[in-house]
Design a protein around this motif. Structure first.
Motif, short mmCIF file in Angstrom:
data_model
loop_
_atom_site.label_atom_id
_atom_site.label_comp_id
_atom_site.label_asym_id
_atom_site.label_seq_id
_atom_site.Cartn_x
_atom_site.Cartn_y
_atom_site.Cartn_z
N THR A 196 0.83 -1.20 0.00
CA THR A 196 0.00 0.00 0.00
C THR A 196 0.87 1.25 0.00
O THR A 196 2.00 1.25 0.47
N GLU A 255 0.40 3.79 1.83
CA GLU A 255 0.62 4.17 3.23
C GLU A 255 1.84 3.49 3.82
O GLU A 255 2.67 4.13 4.49
N ASP A 256 2.00 2.19 3.53
CA ASP A 256 3.16 1.47 4.04
C ASP A 256 4.44 1.96 3.39
O ASP A 256 5.48 2.08 4.05
N LYS A 303 5.46 5.19 5.03
CA LYS A 303 6.05 4.93 6.35
C LYS A 303 7.50 4.49 6.21
O LYS A 303 8.38 4.94 6.94
N ASP A 353 8.11 -5.04 7.65
CA ASP A 353 7.03 -5.28 8.60
C ASP A 353 7.25 -4.53 9.91
O ASP A 353 6.33 -3.96 10.48
N THR A 402 6.35 -0.85 9.27
CA THR A 402 5.02 -0.46 8.82
C THR A 402 3.87 -1.02 9.64
O THR A 402 2.75 -0.52 9.55
N ASP A 403 4.12 -2.06 10.43
CA ASP A 403 3.03 -2.72 11.16
C ASP A 403 3.09 -2.34 12.64
O ASP A 403 4.01 -2.75 13.35
#
Length: 297
Positions: A21, A23-24, A27, A52, A55-56
């Motif tokens: 995405t 958004e990720d 980031k 990960d 972004t998570d």
């Protein structure tokens, strides 16, 4: 920022990550900056792990851990580690803090609990290999099984994985198969999350070879117990120190959990030609099997 060029520059679209995405990507750009390049020897599984972590928000190992993994790879490539000082290195905030021995159990858990984003890793990277056994089945050429796992220090919390599981968040189906060619047992990360806590797992990522090549795993840092069955009947709990979980963004070719030889070698089972494995849970039957084996010897 031209996100498309940023993705192409870092080959983010080739990480076998799944849905990527904007958004990720934003980031990750904010974390690494415009001049960042991957360390040349860093494999896709490490890149997915770092992505990960950044972004998570659910990842306990956040941006600090990602920074330490990148630093570890750069230190390795530059030959900056000193093996005369220990077998493992502690990296915090991208800097070498100290060297030491391999840590296990409470020592490792206490260190990580104080700083979940630190990295305490071996100077010589650990790689674990697996292969499938050619055991007969009509469709998949494999035998599947149900499994329960629990942390020995906290036996009241149990997670179960059926022979076929659907990871709805990742939109992927996993099978749990018997793999006599694997020395270890490994389950998807969402099985770990079912337990409601993250204790008992190392923060050191280990790369898999053979099956799931270019995928990272995290090994148990404390003793765990495993039980096999059909979902209703179960074997006794067996302790293992060879239990792993796949990284969250496992390669798209990973669609299995493995029950390895470490667990199978500690359970009584009967294998009739052309029939599935039958795991023995009755003590009288296990005693009879032991007597038969002793008479053969």
């Amino acid at each position: 920022v031209d996100l498309k060029k940023f993705v192409q520059k870092l080959h983010l679209d080739q990480m076998d990550y799944g849905e990527l995405t904007d958004e990720d990507v934003e980031k990750f750009y904010e974390f690494v900056g415009p001049d960042f390049t991957w360390p040349p020897t860093m494999k896709n599984c490490e890149r997915r792990l770092i992505f990960d972590c950044v972004t998570d928000p659910e990842e306990r190992q956040g941006e600090g851990y990602a920074k330490n993994v990148i630093a570890y790879r750069r230190f390795t490539e530059a030959g900056q580690f000193d093996p005369s000082k220990g077998t493992h290195v502690l990296i915090i905030d991208g800097k070498i803090v100290r060297y030491g021995p391999k840590l296990w159990g409470k020592e490792h858990e206490e260190m990580v609990s104080k700083n979940p984003e630190l990295l305490y890793a071996p100077l010589v990277e650990e790689v674990v290999g697996a292969r499938f056994s050619s055991i007969e089945d009509v469709e998949q050429k494999e035998w599947q099984v149900h499994m329960r796992i629990r942390l020995k220090a906290n036996p009241n919390v149990i997670a179960t994985m059926a022979n076929v599981e659907q990871d709805t968040k990742r939109k992927r189906k996993y099978r749990l198969i018997l793999d006599t060619g694997a020395t270890y047992t490994v389950v998807p990360q969402f099985i770990q999350k079912r337990m409601g806590h993250r204790a008992g797992w190392s923060t050191i990522a280990t790369r898999a070879t053979g099956y799931a090549d270019d995928t990272m795993m995290f090994k148990a840092s404390e003793p765990w117990e495993v039980s096999l069955g059909d979902g209703v009947n179960w074997t006794d709990w067996k302790e293992t120190d060879q239990l792993y979980i796949w990284q969250k963004s496992a390669s798209s070719n990973v669609d299995c959990g493995l029950v390895g030889f470490d667990v199978l070698n500690n359970t009584y089972q009967i294998k009739v030609p052309g029939k599935p494995y039958a795991f023995v849970t009755d003590n009288n039957v296990t005693n009879q099997l032991q007597q038969i084996y002793n008479s053969i010897n």
